[in-house]
Design a protein around this motif. Structure first.
Motif, short mmCIF file in Angstrom:
data_model
loop_
_atom_site.label_atom_id
_atom_site.label_comp_id
_atom_site.label_asym_id
_atom_site.label_seq_id
_atom_site.Cartn_x
_atom_site.Cartn_y
_atom_site.Cartn_z
N ASP A 1 0.83 -1.13 0.13
CA ASP A 1 -0.16 0.01 -0.09
C ASP A 1 0.90 1.25 0.06
O ASP A 1 0.49 2.46 -0.56
N LEU A 2 2.19 1.19 0.98
CA LEU A 2 2.75 2.39 0.91
C LEU A 2 4.25 2.36 0.28
O LEU A 2 4.90 1.39 0.79
N HIS A 3 4.35 3.27 -0.75
CA HIS A 3 5.98 3.20 -1.13
C HIS A 3 6.60 4.47 -0.56
O HIS A 3 6.05 5.59 -0.78
N LEU A 4 7.55 4.23 0.03
CA LEU A 4 8.25 5.46 0.70
C LEU A 4 9.78 5.45 0.14
O LEU A 4 10.43 4.68 0.25
N GLU A 5 10.11 6.85 -0.21
CA GLU A 5 11.48 7.25 -0.43
C GLU A 5 12.28 7.45 0.70
O GLU A 5 11.69 8.71 1.47
N VAL A 6 13.38 6.94 1.27
CA VAL A 6 13.86 7.20 2.69
C VAL A 6 15.27 8.03 2.09
O VAL A 6 16.09 7.24 1.47
N THR A 7 15.47 9.35 2.55
CA THR A 7 16.67 9.94 2.07
C THR A 7 17.72 9.87 3.35
O THR A 7 17.11 9.92 4.65
N PRO A 8 18.87 10.19 3.29
CA PRO A 8 19.75 10.06 4.04
C PRO A 8 19.48 11.35 5.41
O PRO A 8 19.14 12.32 4.75
N VAL A 9 20.03 11.25 6.46
CA VAL A 9 19.50 12.05 7.55
C VAL A 9 20.74 12.99 7.63
O VAL A 9 21.95 12.50 7.64
N PRO A 10 20.60 14.29 7.34
CA PRO A 10 21.64 15.30 7.41
C PRO A 10 22.36 15.41 8.92
O PRO A 10 21.84 14.98 9.61
N PHE A 11 23.41 15.98 8.99
CA PHE A 11 24.31 16.04 10.04
C PHE A 11 23.74 16.76 11.30
O PHE A 11 23.61 16.51 12.34
N LYS A 12 22.89 17.96 10.67
CA LYS A 12 22.26 18.88 11.63
C LYS A 12 21.35 17.90 12.33
O LYS A 12 21.12 18.16 13.83
N GLU A 13 20.40 17.10 11.86
CA GLU A 13 19.34 16.41 12.65
C GLU A 13 20.48 15.30 13.34
O GLU A 13 19.93 15.05 14.67
N LEU A 14 21.06 14.51 12.97
CA LEU A 14 21.90 13.56 13.53
C LEU A 14 22.46 13.95 14.77
O LEU A 14 22.61 13.27 15.97
N SER A 15 22.95 15.27 15.03
CA SER A 15 23.86 15.63 16.08
C SER A 15 22.90 16.28 17.01
O SER A 15 23.34 16.87 18.23
N GLN A 16 21.56 16.59 16.85
CA GLN A 16 20.52 16.99 17.86
C GLN A 16 20.62 16.33 19.00
O GLN A 16 20.52 15.04 19.04
N GLU A 17 20.48 16.72 20.16
CA GLU A 17 20.26 16.11 21.40
C GLU A 17 18.88 16.01 21.86
O GLU A 17 18.57 15.35 22.78
N ARG A 18 17.98 16.49 21.07
CA ARG A 18 16.44 16.39 21.43
C ARG A 18 16.10 15.00 21.22
O ARG A 18 16.39 14.33 20.08
#
Length: 512
Positions: A387-404
């Protein structure tokens, strides 16, 4: 002298009581009849050695063992214990008075030890149905059988313990468990959590929609984008198993011998992730001695196929019917067995052999037509059931380094449970339908009613994005789930718009 003991044979996920008739007559031969397989025929040598090593007398008589009904094939080594007890009772070494009150199963070691067996839960359920007082089983399987209420369950380590118990010389400890307490206690045991995933908020939202409606899902993206990490966390947001679902799932795992020693109840939704070298028989079940396959072991849970195009095409094609009918039928010349297979299919794949087609930063090095050829390894009919076809893109460094800290699975699961509750109420009058993904075409017309504005949006999407006609029903089902998550009785245009964006592989020119 004729003696009867009782065992059980498992076919599919159901058991049939077997009467083991042992007759001692004049002579010295041993006859075993009643359609036994090789493992059952070999029981004589194991029994003789076990009785001798436990200091019991081997009767010097002609021994005839009949396993009734004689037209049902008996498989495995679990009949050692009832046959041995029948021989001992026939030679007056065991009191027959209590022998017929119990279903007795177990494999014997040469030293008289009792080894674990498969399929104990169906055996215990059938024993209770037929009014037996209890079951005597290997100690390692006792907790599994104790799930069944109203049945005395005794776990034994050796044949000597059973003999002394039947003769009144020993008291065995009855195995009991509080099924509901254990079920509640172990329901929240998850190794993974969506809080571990940085970024990918749009994919998390799509997986929430997938879990809420029971929709199949495919993730397409480059290596390292988080496809496998996300898929492994999907079971943590699915609604908890009901006790009835847990029992059915446990029966399948019991028959397949996947519960392990001293296990009792499968209380969390299964997550099965077979390697891409798997055969079609291992995936759907079957074999010379039919066993449940991976799709049945994933019943009421998730089947994750990583690197989907690497699976043999024939292996993937055998899933088409189970995906629709949610049951697998294994047919042989003399019998037919059904295994349940109601599972969610989650698949992941790279967009091309090198993995970097459509990558925002890296260049794809695949030649002309290679991407399309790679995607064509997955047939249209199989893709039609996702039912669902999703494109997964790499996570940018800004989001990876977030402590939230990201939203926890517990919070997402609460919304999924609320949506499933709405669906359960909606489909209460339709047996066998519990979520939106299971809707038939007729139900789709009754339930997924959209206004003129929604119809115009769908028409525009199909024309401009090149969506296929087969995507139409899937979009309506997914939009109904999105509306349920939103607490809306009507499917609005924003719900349709979100569902349309989950059909990446239906777009013309997606792969060049």
């Amino acid at each position: 002298m004729l003696v009867k003991t009782y065992g059980s044979a498992v076919y599919g996920i159901h058991a049939t009581t077997i009467t083991v008739e042992v007759n001692l007559g004049t002579g010295i031969n041993f006859y075993l009849v009643g359609l036994p397989d090789s493992a059952v025929k070999e029981s004589h040598k194991r029994i003789v050695a076990a009785l001798r090593n436990c200091k019991f007398n081997n009767p010097r008589h002609e021994i005839t063992v009949n396993m009734a009904p004689a037209d049902i094939r008996k498989e495995g080594s679990a009949y050692d214990l009832p046959i041995a007890l029948g021989i001992l009772a026939g030679s007056a070494q065991v009191n027959q008075e209590r022998l017929g009150e119990y279903v007795i199963m177990g494999e014997l070691s040469l030293d008289g030890g009792v080894q674990p067996i498969k399929g104990v839960l169906p055996i215990a359920i059938q024993a209770q149905k037929e009014g037996f007082k209890g079951v005597i089983l290997p100690a390692a399987n006792a907790r599994e059988a104790a799930i069944v209420g109203g049945l005395e369950v005794y776990g034994v380590e050796t044949i000597k313990e059973v003999v002394e118990f039947l003769n009144g010389d020993r008291q065995l400890e009855r195995q009991t468990i509080d099924v509901e307490a254990e079920f509640r206690q172990s329901q929240e045991r998850y190794e993974f959590d969506f809080a571990d995933v940085k970024g990918q908020e749009n994919i998390k939202r799509a997986m929430e929609v997938s879990a809420a409606g029971g929709h199949n899902l495919i993730l397409i993206g480059p290596p390292g984008a988080g496809k496998t990490m996300l898929a492994k966390r999907l079971p943590t947001i699915l609604p908890p198993l009901t006790l009835e679902e847990a029992l059915e799932t446990t029966k399948i795992h019991s028959v397949a011998g996947k519960l392990g020693k001293h296990a009792s109840l499968v209380s969390v939704r299964p997550f099965r992730s077979p390697h891409h070298t798997i055969s079609d028989v291992a995936l759907v079940g079957g074999g010379m001695f039919p066993q449940p396959g991976e799709i049945s072991l994933a019943h009421h849970g998730v089947l994750f196929l990583d690197e989907l195009p690497e699976f043999k095409r024939g292996v993937l094609e055998v899933m088409r019917q189970p995906l629709e009918e949610r049951v697998v039928t294994i047919s042989r010349a003399r019998f037919s067995i059904e295994y349940p297979a109601s599972f969610m299919l989650i698949a992941s794949m790279n967009p091309c052999p090198c993995g970097f087609y459509n990558h925002p930063e890296k260049q794809c090095v695949c030649g002309p037509g290679v991407v399309q050829k790679y995607l064509n390894k997955i047939s249209g009919p199989l893709l039609d059931r996702i039912d669902l076809h999703l494109e997964v893109t790499p996570v940018p460094f800004k989001e990876l380094s977030q402590e939230r800290v990201s939203e926890r699975s517990e919070s997402i699961r609460a919304r999924v449970v609320a949506a499933r509750k709405r669906q359960a109420e909606r489909y209460a009058a339709y047996p066998g339908i519990y979520c939106n993904a299971q809707m038939s075409s007729q139900l789709l017309q009754e339930i997924c009613v959209i206004g003129n504005e929604g119809k115009q949006l769908l028409k525009t999407a199909m024309e401009r994005l090149g969506l296929s006609a087969r995507a139409y029903d899937r979009i309506l089902k997914v939009s109904r789930t999105i509306a349920d998550l939103d607490g809306s009785e009507q499917i609005r245009t924003e719900h349709l718009a979100e569902a349309i964006q989950y059909r990446s592989l239906d777009r013309d020119g997606w792969a060049g």
